[in-house]
Design a protein around this motif. Structure first.
Motif, mmCIF file in Angstrom:
data_model
loop_
_atom_site.group_PDB
_atom_site.id
_atom_site.type_symbol
_atom_site.label_atom_id
_atom_site.label_comp_id
_atom_site.label_asym_id
_atom_site.label_seq_id
_atom_site.Cartn_x
_atom_site.Cartn_y
_atom_site.Cartn_z
ATOM 1 N N LEU A 11 0.830 -1.208 0.000
ATOM 2 C CA LEU A 11 0.000 0.000 0.000
ATOM 3 C C LEU A 11 0.864 1.257 0.000
ATOM 4 O O LEU A 11 0.594 2.216 -0.735
ATOM 5 C CB LEU A 11 -0.938 0.002 1.208
ATOM 6 N N ASP A 12 1.924 1.264 0.822
ATOM 7 C CA ASP A 12 2.822 2.419 0.874
ATOM 8 C C ASP A 12 3.512 2.640 -0.466
ATOM 9 O O ASP A 12 3.697 3.776 -0.897
ATOM 10 C CB ASP A 12 3.875 2.233 1.973
ATOM 11 N N ARG A 13 3.914 1.549 -1.127
ATOM 12 C CA ARG A 13 4.586 1.653 -2.419
ATOM 13 C C ARG A 13 3.679 2.315 -3.457
ATOM 14 O O ARG A 13 4.118 3.197 -4.201
ATOM 15 C CB ARG A 13 4.987 0.264 -2.915
ATOM 16 N N ALA A 14 2.410 1.918 -3.492
ATOM 17 C CA ALA A 14 1.484 2.489 -4.466
ATOM 18 C C ALA A 14 1.159 3.941 -4.134
ATOM 19 O O ALA A 14 1.074 4.787 -5.025
ATOM 20 C CB ALA A 14 0.207 1.664 -4.530
ATOM 21 N N GLN A 15 1.001 4.245 -2.847
ATOM 22 C CA GLN A 15 0.628 5.596 -2.460
ATOM 23 C C GLN A 15 1.776 6.588 -2.613
ATOM 24 O O GLN A 15 1.552 7.764 -2.875
ATOM 25 C CB GLN A 15 0.101 5.602 -1.027
ATOM 26 N N SER A 16 3.016 6.120 -2.468
ATOM 27 C CA SER A 16 4.155 7.031 -2.596
ATOM 28 C C SER A 16 4.635 7.162 -4.042
ATOM 29 O O SER A 16 5.467 8.013 -4.335
ATOM 30 C CB SER A 16 5.312 6.561 -1.715
ATOM 31 N N GLY A 54 -10.664 -5.208 -0.491
ATOM 32 C CA GLY A 54 -11.136 -3.993 -1.142
ATOM 33 C C GLY A 54 -10.205 -2.807 -0.966
ATOM 34 O O GLY A 54 -10.620 -1.667 -1.149
ATOM 35 N N LEU A 55 -8.950 -3.058 -0.603
ATOM 36 C CA LEU A 55 -7.992 -1.976 -0.390
ATOM 37 C C LEU A 55 -7.109 -1.726 -1.601
ATOM 38 O O LEU A 55 -6.399 -0.730 -1.654
ATOM 39 C CB LEU A 55 -7.116 -2.289 0.823
ATOM 40 N N ALA A 56 -7.134 -2.640 -2.575
ATOM 41 C CA ALA A 56 -6.315 -2.483 -3.780
ATOM 42 C C ALA A 56 -7.068 -3.042 -4.974
ATOM 43 O O ALA A 56 -8.005 -3.826 -4.827
ATOM 44 C CB ALA A 56 -4.979 -3.204 -3.627
ATOM 45 N N THR A 79 0.278 -4.826 -12.105
ATOM 46 C CA THR A 79 0.229 -3.413 -11.743
ATOM 47 C C THR A 79 -1.053 -3.192 -10.940
ATOM 48 O O THR A 79 -2.122 -3.622 -11.350
ATOM 49 C CB THR A 79 0.230 -2.534 -12.998
ATOM 50 N N TYR A 80 -0.923 -2.530 -9.808
ATOM 51 C CA TYR A 80 -2.073 -2.329 -8.927
ATOM 52 C C TYR A 80 -2.092 -0.893 -8.430
ATOM 53 O O TYR A 80 -1.114 -0.159 -8.528
ATOM 54 C CB TYR A 80 -2.026 -3.297 -7.743
ATOM 55 N N ARG A 81 -3.247 -0.505 -7.906
ATOM 56 C CA ARG A 81 -3.364 0.808 -7.263
ATOM 57 C C ARG A 81 -4.124 0.635 -5.959
ATOM 58 O O ARG A 81 -4.950 -0.267 -5.822
ATOM 59 C CB ARG A 81 -4.053 1.819 -8.163
ATOM 60 N N ALA A 82 -3.801 1.485 -5.017
ATOM 61 C CA ALA A 82 -4.486 1.460 -3.725
ATOM 62 C C ALA A 82 -5.813 2.193 -3.860
ATOM 63 O O ALA A 82 -5.897 3.238 -4.506
ATOM 64 C CB ALA A 82 -3.629 2.110 -2.649
ATOM 65 N N ILE A 83 -6.850 1.634 -3.279
ATOM 66 C CA ILE A 83 -8.175 2.252 -3.315
ATOM 67 C C ILE A 83 -8.353 3.050 -2.038
ATOM 68 O O ILE A 83 -8.211 2.512 -0.934
ATOM 69 C CB ILE A 83 -9.266 1.176 -3.433
#
Length: 101
Positions: A11-16, A54-56, A79-83
């Motif tokens: 989650l941190d990787r996607a958000q940063s 449901g977090l990504a 490839t993913y993104r945080a929701i």
């Protein structure tokens, strides 16, 4: 369900990331000397748990094959993104504290 360190790191990787996405890579097969290779399964399992919670969200999956000295290695990039999530009403009330009326 609690979020473990690997899930939090994803989650941190996607958000940063400047684009708001992260990549998890899984490889399996045989290396050039014939030894078995398996990498990235812990992150892949953590990503699937984040999707279930449901977090990504997985945006794209790319699979490739790398032949080397008669052996093959398969690579799967997800490839993913945080929701972004909204706090529940209970979280808001807990943050406000007790009403002293």
């Amino acid at each position: 369900m609690k979020i473990n360190k690997t899930m939090q790191a994803l989650l941190d990787r996607a958000q940063s990331s400047p684009r708001g996405v992260g990549v998890v890579q899984v490889t399996w097969g045989r290396g050039p000397q014939g030894g078995q290779t398996r990498h990235g399964y812990r992150e892949s399992d953590a990503l699937h748990k984040l999707v279930e919670l449901g977090l990504a969200e997985i945006v794209k999956t790319y699979t490739s094959t790398i032949p080397n000295s008669g052996h093959t290695t398969w690579v799967c990039d997800k490839t993913y993104r945080a929701i972004p999530t909204m706090p529940s009403d209970d979280d808001y009330l807990a943050a406000l504290g007790p009403c002293n009326k």
